[in-house]
Enzyme design. Structure first.
Site, PDB file in Angstrom:
ATOM      1  N   TYR A  16     -15.409   0.456   8.529  1.00 30.11           N
ATOM      2  CA  TYR A  16     -13.974   0.730   8.680  1.00 30.11           C
ATOM      3  C   TYR A  16     -13.564   0.559  10.151  1.00 30.11           C
ATOM      4  O   TYR A  16     -12.582  -0.124  10.464  1.00 30.11           O
ATOM      5  CB  TYR A  16     -13.714   2.161   8.198  1.00 30.11           C
ATOM      6  CG  TYR A  16     -12.291   2.640   8.336  1.00 30.11           C
ATOM      7  CD1 TYR A  16     -11.264   2.085   7.581  1.00 30.11           C
ATOM      8  CD2 TYR A  16     -11.978   3.704   9.189  1.00 30.11           C
ATOM      9  CE1 TYR A  16      -9.964   2.566   7.690  1.00 30.11           C
ATOM     10  CE2 TYR A  16     -10.685   4.185   9.299  1.00 30.11           C
ATOM     11  CZ  TYR A  16      -9.679   3.611   8.554  1.00 30.11           C
ATOM     12  OH  TYR A  16      -8.388   4.094   8.657  1.00 30.11           O
TER      13      TYR A  16
ATOM     14  N   LYS B  55     -11.048  -2.218  11.814  1.00 27.14           N
ATOM     15  CA  LYS B  55      -9.846  -1.836  12.560  1.00 27.14           C
ATOM     16  C   LYS B  55      -9.889  -2.423  13.985  1.00 27.14           C
ATOM     17  O   LYS B  55      -8.874  -2.871  14.512  1.00 27.14           O
ATOM     18  CB  LYS B  55      -9.698  -0.313  12.614  1.00 27.14           C
ATOM     19  CG  LYS B  55      -9.328   0.321  11.278  1.00 27.14           C
ATOM     20  CD  LYS B  55      -7.942  -0.100  10.802  1.00 27.14           C
ATOM     21  CE  LYS B  55      -7.537   0.568   9.508  1.00 27.14           C
ATOM     22  NZ  LYS B  55      -6.266   0.071   8.969  1.00 27.14           N
TER      23      LYS B  55
ATOM     24  N   GLY C  95       0.851  -1.195   0.000  1.00 27.26           N
ATOM     25  CA  GLY C  95       0.000   0.000   0.000  1.00 27.26           C
ATOM     26  C   GLY C  95       0.882   1.238   0.000  1.00 27.26           C
ATOM     27  O   GLY C  95       0.563   2.274   0.575  1.00 27.26           O
TER      28      GLY C  95
ATOM     29  N   GLY D 257       0.075   5.176  -1.301  1.00 27.83           N
ATOM     30  CA  GLY D 257      -0.950   5.997  -0.670  1.00 27.83           C
ATOM     31  C   GLY D 257      -0.376   7.152   0.122  1.00 27.83           C
ATOM     32  O   GLY D 257       0.826   7.453   0.060  1.00 27.83           O
ATOM     33  N   GLN D 258      -1.252   7.790   0.894  1.00 26.06           N
ATOM     34  CA  GLN D 258      -0.867   9.008   1.616  1.00 26.06           C
ATOM     35  C   GLN D 258       0.273   8.736   2.607  1.00 26.06           C
ATOM     36  O   GLN D 258       1.240   9.492   2.679  1.00 26.06           O
ATOM     37  CB  GLN D 258      -2.088   9.579   2.357  1.00 26.06           C
ATOM     38  CG  GLN D 258      -1.857  10.992   2.862  1.00 26.06           C
ATOM     39  CD  GLN D 258      -2.911  11.465   3.845  1.00 26.06           C
ATOM     40  OE1 GLN D 258      -3.789  10.706   4.267  1.00 26.06           O
ATOM     41  NE2 GLN D 258      -2.829  12.724   4.225  1.00 26.06           N
TER      42      GLN D 258
HETATM   43  P1  NAD Z   1      -4.441   5.412   1.065  1.00 31.09           P
HETATM   44  O1  NAD Z   1      -5.830   5.103   0.613  1.00 31.09           O
HETATM   45  O2  NAD Z   1      -3.879   6.755   0.748  1.00 31.09           O
HETATM   46  O3  NAD Z   1      -3.438   4.321   0.511  1.00 31.09           O
HETATM   47  C1  NAD Z   1      -3.716   2.959   0.508  1.00 31.09           C
HETATM   48  C2  NAD Z   1      -2.887   2.307  -0.586  1.00 31.09           C
HETATM   49  O4  NAD Z   1      -3.205   0.923  -0.578  1.00 31.09           O
HETATM   50  C3  NAD Z   1      -3.234   2.852  -1.971  1.00 31.09           C
HETATM   51  O5  NAD Z   1      -2.045   3.252  -2.647  1.00 31.09           O
HETATM   52  C4  NAD Z   1      -3.883   1.672  -2.657  1.00 31.09           C
HETATM   53  O6  NAD Z   1      -3.615   1.604  -4.060  1.00 31.09           O
HETATM   54  C5  NAD Z   1      -3.271   0.502  -1.921  1.00 31.09           C
HETATM   55  N1  NAD Z   1      -4.099  -0.708  -2.019  1.00 31.09           N
HETATM   56  C6  NAD Z   1      -5.439  -0.798  -2.003  1.00 31.09           C
HETATM   57  N2  NAD Z   1      -5.832  -2.071  -2.176  1.00 31.09           N
HETATM   58  C7  NAD Z   1      -4.707  -2.802  -2.290  1.00 31.09           C
HETATM   59  C8  NAD Z   1      -4.453  -4.173  -2.509  1.00 31.09           C
HETATM   60  N3  NAD Z   1      -5.455  -5.057  -2.659  1.00 31.09           N
HETATM   61  N4  NAD Z   1      -3.174  -4.594  -2.564  1.00 31.09           N
HETATM   62  C9  NAD Z   1      -2.140  -3.705  -2.441  1.00 31.09           C
HETATM   63  N5  NAD Z   1      -2.325  -2.381  -2.272  1.00 31.09           N
HETATM   64  C10 NAD Z   1      -3.587  -1.939  -2.186  1.00 31.09           C
HETATM   65  O7  NAD Z   1      -4.388   5.137   2.629  1.00 31.09           O
HETATM   66  P2  NAD Z   1      -3.438   5.808   3.709  1.00 31.09           P
HETATM   67  O8  NAD Z   1      -4.079   7.071   4.147  1.00 31.09           O
HETATM   68  O9  NAD Z   1      -2.052   5.821   3.237  1.00 31.09           O
HETATM   69  O10 NAD Z   1      -3.643   4.774   4.905  1.00 31.09           O
HETATM   70  C11 NAD Z   1      -2.787   3.673   5.061  1.00 31.09           C
HETATM   71  C12 NAD Z   1      -3.239   2.902   6.275  1.00 31.09           C
HETATM   72  O11 NAD Z   1      -3.275   3.772   7.420  1.00 31.09           O
HETATM   73  C13 NAD Z   1      -4.646   2.309   6.176  1.00 31.09           C
HETATM   74  O12 NAD Z   1      -4.676   1.082   6.835  1.00 31.09           O
HETATM   75  C14 NAD Z   1      -5.502   3.309   6.920  1.00 31.09           C
HETATM   76  O13 NAD Z   1      -6.626   2.697   7.458  1.00 31.09           O
HETATM   77  C15 NAD Z   1      -4.567   3.762   7.999  1.00 31.09           C
HETATM   78  N6  NAD Z   1      -4.924   5.085   8.517  1.00 31.09           N
HETATM   79  C16 NAD Z   1      -4.810   6.202   7.748  1.00 31.09           C
HETATM   80  C17 NAD Z   1      -5.182   7.433   8.259  1.00 31.09           C
HETATM   81  C18 NAD Z   1      -5.078   8.685   7.443  1.00 31.09           C
HETATM   82  O14 NAD Z   1      -5.540   9.752   7.893  1.00 31.09           O
HETATM   83  N7  NAD Z   1      -4.489   8.663   6.267  1.00 31.09           N
HETATM   84  C19 NAD Z   1      -5.660   7.527   9.577  1.00 31.09           C
HETATM   85  C20 NAD Z   1      -5.787   6.353  10.316  1.00 31.09           C
HETATM   86  C21 NAD Z   1      -5.389   5.142   9.788  1.00 31.09           C
HETATM   87  N1  SER Z   2      -8.269   9.467   8.274  1.00 26.31           N
HETATM   88  C1  SER Z   2      -8.987   8.245   8.394  1.00 26.31           C
HETATM   89  C2  SER Z   2     -10.341   8.343   7.782  1.00 26.31           C
HETATM   90  O1  SER Z   2     -10.887   9.418   7.805  1.00 26.31           O
HETATM   91  C3  SER Z   2      -9.108   7.878   9.848  1.00 26.31           C
HETATM   92  O2  SER Z   2      -8.744   6.560   9.972  1.00 26.31           O
HETATM   93  O3  SER Z   2     -10.834   7.352   7.344  1.00 26.31           O
END
Ligand code: NAD
Ligand code: SER
Length: 318
Positions: free
Chosen positions: A142, A146, A8, A11-12
């Site tokens: 979601y 989690k 992943g 992603g962000q």
């Molecule tokens: P994102 O959506 O920006 O990135 C997720 C990445 O996973 C994407 O690049 C997507 O292409 C990839 N992906 C999706 N399905 C896939 C698959 N089947 N196989 C391989 N890759 C796959 O998410 P993020 O914001 O980077 O979040 C990453 C993790 O952190 C997640 O588990 C999310 O729940 C957790 N999280 C994020 C935040 C936030 O604010 N960004 C907050 C709390 C938790």
């Molecule tokens: N930033 C995330 C969302 O809004 C929190 O896990 O889904």
């Protein structure tokens, strides 16, 4: 040198995590993996593999053959996207986790990072200064995924000795890549519209307070947690972590200090109902005492750094 895999990675969080890990461990030791066939330019300085975390056998073959010892599993559907496709969100958010936990149980992986979220809390959770250990009745798919993931991480640690570490990230704010479909995404989108000189229509109400964090703090927390000796990691579900809390009104007023003509309007949609079940602020005293966590960025600093660095061409290119 250990070999690290980030699933992943486009992603962000992944984009910044890969770059940080490569600068610490060497480009060639950190594999970026994601669904995309082509490696994004930002990650092209090291190995990239097209990988679907749901293709269990391919994931297992890759990890075993490359002798990967540390995995950061970031692939997931975030809160807003997950509500639109609950069955798939459950599958994606859980199945990949079992694949990685099982590889660790079998001795192929030494250490796992898997992120949880403030979404594990729900409407019956105390909303101010939410404790580490408290009522947790998440009402989104979601949040349910989690919370279940946290329970399984703790179970694999307690029963099989798996070294899995986790943080309940707040909403993350960054400029390197765009957010992927969460309820806190407004707090990133707002900067693009402000810098473009556009009025911003916010999908949450003006007084919706949520816990947030600047990405640099989140990456530092992740690496600090992964660095400490395993005995220091006393919470094997997931650690509460706090950065700063604010409402859409407060962030817009902070932006107006730099761009006085910036205007925000409010048009709450389905994401309001999600946000209303989440805490307003987080008690992260366990992270502070177990591994020395402390945030650096407050709202004022976060707004400064975002306005200085955001590249508006990213939203036209996206
Ligand atoms: P994102 O959506 O920006 O990135 C997720 C990445 O996973 C994407 O690049 C997507 O292409 C990839 N992906 C999706 N399905 C896939 C698959 N089947 N196989 C391989 N890759 C796959 O998410 P993020 O914001 O980077 O979040 C990453 C993790 O952190 C997640 O588990 C999310 O729940 C957790 N999280 C994020 C935040 C936030 O604010 N960004 C907050 C709390 C938790
Ligand atoms: N930033 C995330 C969302 O809004 C929190 O896990 O889904």
């Amino acid at each position: 040198m250990k070999k690290i895999l980030i699933i992943g990675s486009c992603g962000q969080i992944g984009t910044e995590l890969v770059l940080n890990l490569r600068s610490r461990h060497g480009d060639s030791n950190v594999y970026a993996a994601d669904l995309h066939v082509d490696c994004p330019v930002k990650l092209s300085g090291g190995p990239y593999v097209q990988m679907d975390v749901l293709k269990k056998e391919a994931v297992r073959d890759f990890i075993i053959s490359k002798k990967i010892s540390e995995v950061y599993l970031l692939a997931a559907l975030l809160s807003a996207k997950a509500e639109k496709n609950p069955a798939f969100a459950w599958e994606l958010n859980m199945d990949g986790l079992f694949t990685i936990l099982d590889l660790a149980k079998e001795g192929y992986i030494d250490k796992i990072f898997w992120p949880s979220s403030i979404a594990v809390f729900g409407p019956t959770t105390p909303q101010e200064n939410t404790p580490q250990l408290t009522v947790m009745e998440p009402s989104t798919v979601y949040g349910i995924s989690k919370q279940a993931g946290e329970r399984w991480c703790e179970y694999y640690h307690n029963h099989y000795g798996v070294d899995v570490r986790s943080i309940r990230y707040p909403g993350l704010i960054s400029y390197t890549s765009l957010p992927g479909g969460g309820t806190t995404d407004y707090a990133v989108d707002i900067f693009y519209q402000a810098k473009l000189g556009n009025e911003f229509s916010c999908f949450l109400a003006d007084d919706t307070v949520l816990p947030m964090m600047y990405m640099e703090d989140a990456i530092r927390a992740t690496l600090e947690l992964m660095d400490v000796p395993k005995e220091s990691v006393k919470i094997r579900s997931s650690y509460n972590l706090s950065g700063c809390s604010f409402t859409p009104k407060e962030i817009s007023e902070e932006i107006q200090k730099h761009i006085p003509e910036f205007k925000i309007t409010y048009a709450p949609d389905f994401r309001q109902a999600i946000a209303d079940t989440w805490p307003g602020s987080i008690d992260d005293s366990f992270a502070r005492s177990d591994w020395g966590w402390g945030e650096k960025y407050n709202l004022e600093m976060l707004v400064n750094v975002m306005l200085e660095n955001i590249d508006v061409s990213m939203i036209s290119d996206a």
